[in-house]
Design an enzyme around this catalytic site. Structure first.
Site, PDB file in Angstrom:
ATOM      1  N   LYS A 192      -0.798   1.268 -12.177  1.00  0.00           N
ATOM      2  CA  LYS A 192      -2.342   1.114 -12.626  1.00  0.00           C
ATOM      3  C   LYS A 192      -2.404   1.198 -14.046  1.00  0.00           C
ATOM      4  CE  LYS A 192      -2.538   2.112  -8.198  1.00  0.00           C
ATOM      5  NZ  LYS A 192      -2.629   3.599  -7.651  1.00  0.00           N
ATOM      6  N   ASP A 231      -1.311  14.500 -10.904  1.00  0.00           N
ATOM      7  CA  ASP A 231      -1.396  13.241 -10.694  1.00  0.00           C
ATOM      8  C   ASP A 231      -2.285  12.714 -11.964  1.00  0.00           C
ATOM      9  OD1 ASP A 231      -1.737  10.484 -10.245  1.00  0.00           O
ATOM     10  OD2 ASP A 231      -1.487  10.787  -8.068  1.00  0.00           O
ATOM     11  N   TYR A 246      -5.462  10.898  -3.379  1.00  0.00           N
ATOM     12  CA  TYR A 246      -4.786   9.453  -3.096  1.00  0.00           C
ATOM     13  C   TYR A 246      -4.586   9.285  -1.623  1.00  0.00           C
ATOM     14  CZ  TYR A 246      -2.367   5.198  -3.549  1.00  0.00           C
ATOM     15  OH  TYR A 246      -1.838   3.676  -3.062  1.00  0.00           O
ATOM     16  N   ARG A 282      22.241   2.765 -11.516  1.00  0.00           N
ATOM     17  CA  ARG A 282      21.170   3.739 -10.922  1.00  0.00           C
ATOM     18  C   ARG A 282      21.020   4.663 -11.853  1.00  0.00           C
ATOM     19  NH1 ARG A 282      23.526   6.448  -7.817  1.00  0.00           N
ATOM     20  NH2 ARG A 282      24.760   5.054  -6.160  1.00  0.00           N
TER      21      ARG A 282
HETATM   22  C1  LIG Z   1      -1.858   4.191  -6.606  1.00  0.00           C
HETATM   23  C2  LIG Z   1      -1.677   5.696  -6.706  1.00  0.00           C
HETATM   24  C3  LIG Z   1      -0.562   6.446  -6.449  1.00  0.00           C
HETATM   25  C4  LIG Z   1       0.713   5.727  -5.712  1.00  0.00           C
HETATM   26  O1  LIG Z   1       1.133   4.806  -6.510  1.00  0.00           O
HETATM   27  P1  LIG Z   1       2.084   3.566  -6.291  1.00  0.00           P
HETATM   28  O2  LIG Z   1       2.497   2.965  -7.462  1.00  0.00           O
HETATM   29  O3  LIG Z   1       1.005   2.757  -5.340  1.00  0.00           O
HETATM   30  O4  LIG Z   1       3.081   3.993  -5.529  1.00  0.00           O
HETATM   31  C5  LIG Z   1      -0.670   7.764  -6.566  1.00  0.00           C
HETATM   32  N1  LIG Z   1      -1.746   8.383  -7.256  1.00  0.00           N
HETATM   33  C6  LIG Z   1      -2.874   7.822  -7.522  1.00  0.00           C
HETATM   34  C7  LIG Z   1      -3.810   8.437  -8.078  1.00  0.00           C
HETATM   35  C8  LIG Z   1      -2.804   6.449  -7.383  1.00  0.00           C
HETATM   36  O5  LIG Z   1      -3.980   5.755  -7.691  1.00  0.00           O
END
Ligand SMILES: *Cc1c(COP(=O)(O)O)cnc(C)c1O
Length: 386
Positions: free
Chosen positions: A201, A176, A103, A50
């Site tokens: 993504k 982000d 998001y 961890r």
């Molecule tokens: C998908 C996404 C998230 C969240 O990510 P997860 O891996 O699904 O928890 C946060 N910000 C953006 C812009 C996203 O597209």
């Protein structure tokens, strides 16, 4: 070292020492614990998985390298990475300024967890207008949290300008960067303190791993987030770390193809008689095209398209497509399409959707890396049937 070379080599230098086998990729280390020969001597710095795991460590080094950061941390999801940052930096009574069309999962985390349970105060503002960010700052403001471009309206915020304001006031700026990936945008180079990604993504890119990443330069900030990563324990698993390491090696090639396909798809859609509007930062018609050209190294693979007609004809159009799968998420090699008003943004109140311009005929497309002629042919065919 240039981007693609880093994405292939960093974190995975073959090791010949101490009986190692010279693997050219980082092996998947599943061991939960690491034996040592002396009480005081953790072997190669590893104690318990961890806290640190060799496969995750390799990934963390690669993640740092591709964002031009000193440090990288890998979490079990994008939202776990966000939670790690919020827990590391905030306490009850603190104030956060955030982009108004975040998001959906981020918005839920902010509102229903951190505001509702921990009395963190959030102001949601249109961060594409820098003055609005400045005007929202109060003495309790500890964090500015932006997404650029936003989802699904693809509004940009001027990261460098907001970074200057944040620095003057001693506020931490988090970007982000999921939509652009580190290949097309580097928030830390623009002055942000933290770049954050859902690796689910573009970074992993193959729609087969959920994960999150935090990249940053400041040592004490890193130690705070790392402390939460270990204390709360939402770490990326060794297998997911392996998948993401594998995905990153082709990130630059994928992003180039996503962007090359996207501009062709955007131009095709923009001239189509059944289309009302195409929102893509790479089109001159995008209101922030000039900012996109300076802040980003490419325009990415995400676009939103407002069709003529109504909800029924829009649904029919989507159903007629073959290569664009009807699904949430984005950033994989395969093209995806979705209807935000009924899917990703269904929880946004109708009034707010109207305010953002998010209509019932707005579709969001994640353009994949398939042959673009097939993609355009597919769209053409679907239009013919509505
Ligand atoms: C998908 C996404 C998230 C969240 O990510 P997860 O891996 O699904 O928890 C946060 N910000 C953006 C812009 C996203 O597209």
């Amino acid at each position: 070292m240039k981007f693609t070379t880093k994405s292939i080599h960093i974190g995975e230098e073959p090791n010949f020492k101490d009986g190692a086998t010279g693997d050219v990729i980082a092996p998947i280390h599943l061991s939960t614990t690491f034996a040592r020969d002396e009480v005081e001597n953790p072997t190669a710095g590893y104690e318990y998985s961890r806290s640190l795991n060799p496969t995750r460590n390799a990934l963390q080094q690669k993640l740092a390298a591709i964002e031009n950061a000193n440090y990288g941390l890998a979490f079990s999801s994008g939202l776990a990475a966000e939670t790690g940052v919020l827990m590391a930096l905030l306490k009850t009574g603190d104030h956060v300024i955030a982009t108004d069309d975040l998001y959906g999962g981020t918005l839920r985390l902010f509102r229903k967890v951190f505001a509702a349970n921990y009395a963190i105060d959030f102001s949601f503002v249109d961060t594409s207008i820098t003055e609005k960010v400045e005007a929202a700052i109060i003495p309790a403001t500890k964090l500015i949290w932006i997404e650029s471009p936003t989802n699904p309206m693809l509004k940009l915020s001027d990261i460098a300008k907001i970074a200057i304001i944040a620095k003057q006031k001693g506020i931490c700026l988090v970007v982000d960067n999921t939509f652009m990936s580190p290949y097309f945008q580097n928030p830390l180079d623009l002055g942000a303190d933290i770049a954050l990604h859902s690796t689910s993504k573009y970074i992993n890119g193959h729609s087969d791993s959920i994960g999150g990443a935090v990249m940053l330069n400041d040592r004490s900030l890193f130690e705070k987030v790392q402390f939460i990563q270990n204390s709360a324990g939402a770490i990326m698993s060794p297998f997911d770390s392996y998948l993401v390491l594998r995905g990153i090696k082709t990130l630059s090639m994928r992003m180039k193809q996503h962007a090359e396909n996207s501009i062709k798809v955007a131009e095709f859609l923009a001239q189509h008689p059944k289309v009302k509007k195409v929102i893509y930062p790479g089109l001159e018609s995008h209101p922030q095209y000039e900012l996109a050209k300076t802040q980003m190294k490419g325009f990415g693979g995400m676009m939103s398209v407002e069709l003529k007609g109504n909800l029924d004809s829009t649904k029919k159009f989507i159903k007629n497509l073959h290569y664009f799968s009807l699904a949430e998420s984005l950033g994989g090699v395969e093209s995806l399409i979705e209807l935000p008003a009924l899917m990703t943004h269904a929880s946004v109140p109708l009034e707010d959707r109207r305010k953002l311009g998010l209509s019932d005929t707005l579709i969001r497309i994640s353009v994949g890396v398939e042959d673009v002629d097939d993609l355009i042919g597919d769209l053409e065919g679907a239009f013919r049937l509505v």
